[in-house]
Motif scaffolding. Structure first.
Motif, PDB file in Angstrom:
ATOM      1  N   PHE A  48       0.836  -1.200   0.000  1.00  0.00           N
ATOM      2  CA  PHE A  48       0.000   0.000   0.000  1.00  0.00           C
ATOM      3  C   PHE A  48       0.873   1.253   0.000  1.00  0.00           C
ATOM      4  CE2 PHE A  48      -3.292   2.965   1.364  1.00  0.00           C
ATOM      5  CZ  PHE A  48      -4.348   2.540   0.583  1.00  0.00           C
ATOM      6  N   GLY A  49       1.979   1.211   0.742  1.00  0.00           N
ATOM      7  CA  GLY A  49       2.907   2.346   0.726  1.00  0.00           C
ATOM      8  C   GLY A  49       3.497   2.571  -0.653  1.00  0.00           C
ATOM      9  N   PHE A 162      -1.065  -7.052 -11.923  1.00  0.00           N
ATOM     10  CA  PHE A 162      -0.832  -7.962 -10.797  1.00  0.00           C
ATOM     11  C   PHE A 162      -0.666  -7.170  -9.506  1.00  0.00           C
ATOM     12  CE2 PHE A 162       2.238 -10.084  -8.002  1.00  0.00           C
ATOM     13  CZ  PHE A 162       1.525 -11.233  -7.694  1.00  0.00           C
ATOM     14  N   ALA A 163      -0.030  -5.996  -9.583  1.00  0.00           N
ATOM     15  CA  ALA A 163       0.191  -5.171  -8.395  1.00  0.00           C
ATOM     16  C   ALA A 163      -1.127  -4.752  -7.754  1.00  0.00           C
ATOM     17  CB  ALA A 163       1.025  -3.938  -8.754  1.00  0.00           C
ATOM     18  N   TYR A 164      -2.145  -4.472  -8.586  1.00  0.00           N
ATOM     19  CA  TYR A 164      -3.466  -4.129  -8.045  1.00  0.00           C
ATOM     20  C   TYR A 164      -4.003  -5.279  -7.193  1.00  0.00           C
ATOM     21  CZ  TYR A 164      -8.541  -3.823  -7.861  1.00  0.00           C
ATOM     22  OH  TYR A 164      -9.835  -3.835  -7.418  1.00  0.00           O
ATOM     23  N   TYR A 165      -3.939  -6.496  -7.721  1.00  0.00           N
ATOM     24  CA  TYR A 165      -4.452  -7.660  -6.998  1.00  0.00           C
ATOM     25  C   TYR A 165      -3.614  -7.960  -5.761  1.00  0.00           C
ATOM     26  CZ  TYR A 165      -7.551  -8.255 -10.914  1.00  0.00           C
ATOM     27  OH  TYR A 165      -8.519  -8.040 -11.865  1.00  0.00           O
ATOM     28  N   LEU A 166      -2.323  -7.673  -5.824  1.00  0.00           N
ATOM     29  CA  LEU A 166      -1.457  -7.853  -4.651  1.00  0.00           C
ATOM     30  C   LEU A 166      -1.863  -6.896  -3.525  1.00  0.00           C
ATOM     31  CD1 LEU A 166       1.000  -9.347  -3.475  1.00  0.00           C
ATOM     32  CD2 LEU A 166       2.431  -7.540  -4.452  1.00  0.00           C
ATOM     33  N   VAL A 167      -2.109  -5.636  -3.872  1.00  0.00           N
ATOM     34  CA  VAL A 167      -2.552  -4.668  -2.860  1.00  0.00           C
ATOM     35  C   VAL A 167      -3.897  -5.083  -2.291  1.00  0.00           C
ATOM     36  CG1 VAL A 167      -3.264  -2.266  -2.471  1.00  0.00           C
ATOM     37  CG2 VAL A 167      -1.221  -2.747  -3.814  1.00  0.00           C
ATOM     38  N   GLN A 168      -4.817  -5.537  -3.144  1.00  0.00           N
ATOM     39  CA  GLN A 168      -6.134  -5.966  -2.662  1.00  0.00           C
ATOM     40  C   GLN A 168      -6.003  -7.177  -1.738  1.00  0.00           C
ATOM     41  OE1 GLN A 168      -7.651  -3.039  -3.399  1.00  0.00           O
ATOM     42  NE2 GLN A 168      -9.432  -4.328  -3.449  1.00  0.00           N
ATOM     43  N   ALA A 170      -3.325  -8.016   0.044  1.00  0.00           N
ATOM     44  CA  ALA A 170      -2.684  -7.564   1.281  1.00  0.00           C
ATOM     45  C   ALA A 170      -3.681  -6.828   2.175  1.00  0.00           C
ATOM     46  CB  ALA A 170      -1.493  -6.660   0.956  1.00  0.00           C
ATOM     47  N   THR A 171      -4.588  -6.075   1.559  1.00  0.00           N
ATOM     48  CA  THR A 171      -5.622  -5.379   2.334  1.00  0.00           C
ATOM     49  C   THR A 171      -6.547  -6.383   3.013  1.00  0.00           C
ATOM     50  OG1 THR A 171      -5.521  -3.508   0.803  1.00  0.00           O
ATOM     51  CG2 THR A 171      -7.466  -3.663   2.205  1.00  0.00           C
ATOM     52  N   LEU A 172      -6.952  -7.419   2.292  1.00  0.00           N
ATOM     53  CA  LEU A 172      -7.780  -8.461   2.884  1.00  0.00           C
ATOM     54  C   LEU A 172      -7.065  -9.118   4.064  1.00  0.00           C
ATOM     55  CD1 LEU A 172     -10.231 -10.448   2.874  1.00  0.00           C
ATOM     56  CD2 LEU A 172      -8.876 -11.848   1.310  1.00  0.00           C
ATOM     57  N   LEU A 173      -5.787  -9.434   3.886  1.00  0.00           N
ATOM     58  CA  LEU A 173      -5.036 -10.092   4.950  1.00  0.00           C
ATOM     59  C   LEU A 173      -4.869  -9.197   6.179  1.00  0.00           C
ATOM     60  CD1 LEU A 173      -2.272 -11.937   2.880  1.00  0.00           C
ATOM     61  CD2 LEU A 173      -4.254 -12.943   4.056  1.00  0.00           C
ATOM     62  N   VAL A 174      -4.590  -7.908   5.971  1.00  0.00           N
ATOM     63  CA  VAL A 174      -4.397  -7.023   7.127  1.00  0.00           C
ATOM     64  C   VAL A 174      -5.713  -6.802   7.856  1.00  0.00           C
ATOM     65  CG1 VAL A 174      -4.671  -4.675   6.183  1.00  0.00           C
ATOM     66  CG2 VAL A 174      -2.952  -5.125   7.931  1.00  0.00           C
ATOM     67  N   LEU A 175      -6.828  -6.805   7.138  1.00  0.00           N
ATOM     68  CA  LEU A 175      -8.128  -6.698   7.808  1.00  0.00           C
ATOM     69  C   LEU A 175      -8.432  -7.962   8.611  1.00  0.00           C
ATOM     70  CD1 LEU A 175     -10.213  -4.863   5.070  1.00  0.00           C
ATOM     71  CD2 LEU A 175      -9.358  -3.928   7.228  1.00  0.00           C
TER      72      LEU A 175
END
Length: 187
Positions: A48-49, A162-168, A170-175
């Motif tokens: 995300f950063g 792919f970077a978009y899906y990686l951020v998504q 990672a967001t799911l995992l952090v939530l």
């Protein structure tokens, strides 16, 4: 669900499945595996950063969005809106809760190391929050049905790469990690 729109109608059942998995994992002793829980946090901070930095570059290169298309504000303040705002604010505090729950893992002097960690966390939260809000406003990201604002921002900056899906992801995992912090105080 923002990354895979076909899942949008199933958001609540999927969230309940994730909570059930967290419950089972904690009943089996996941609480002691704190290192595993830090991986999604670092992954989210990195992805995300990096997306925010790429967004700043995009904003400087492309210029602002079309401000004239932003809808007029002025929604009435309702009880539901106040409760929703309170709940959203409380979710931002789960990192501080996790910090207080994990105070025993700090090396001596505990109070100094915990204080430093909280300051670092506050700085990261400030960067992520102000960066997200600033880019969303500057690039004129508008709410749309079936997609979160953060997904729309990430898609605007990174496209459907792919970077978009990686951020998504990672967001799911952090939530999920944020949801797991409640188990640390579970009797």
């Amino acid at each position: 669900a923002s990354a895979f729109p076909a899942l949008w109608p199933y958001r609540v059942p999927l969230a309940l499945i994730i909570l059930a998995a967290l419950t089972l994992a904690n009943l089996r002793g996941l609480r002691e595996a704190g290192t595993v829980m830090t991986i999604p946090v670092y992954l989210f901070l990195a992805t995300f950063g990096a997306m925010l930095i790429a967004g700043f570059v995009t904003a400087l290169r492309d210029g602002p969005g079309t401000w004239s298309t932003l809808p007029a504000t002025g929604l009435p303040i309702t009880t539901f809106l106040l409760l929703h705002t309170f709940a959203a604010g409380c979710t931002a505090l789960t990192g501080i809760e996790a910090m207080s729950n994990g105070i025993t893992i700090f090396r001596p002097p505990v109070s100094r190391n915990a204080s430093r960690t909280l300051w670092i966390m506050a700085g990261l939260m400030l960067f992520l929050f102000l960066g997200s809000i600033g880019l969303t406003q500057y690039l004129a990201i508008l709410p749309q049905a079936g997609e979160t604002i953060l997904s729309a921002l990430t898609r605007r900056v990174l496209g459907d790469s792919f970077a978009y899906y990686l951020v998504q992801g990672a967001t799911l995992l952090v939530l999920a990690v944020a949801a797991n912090t409640s188990f640390a105080d579970f009797p």
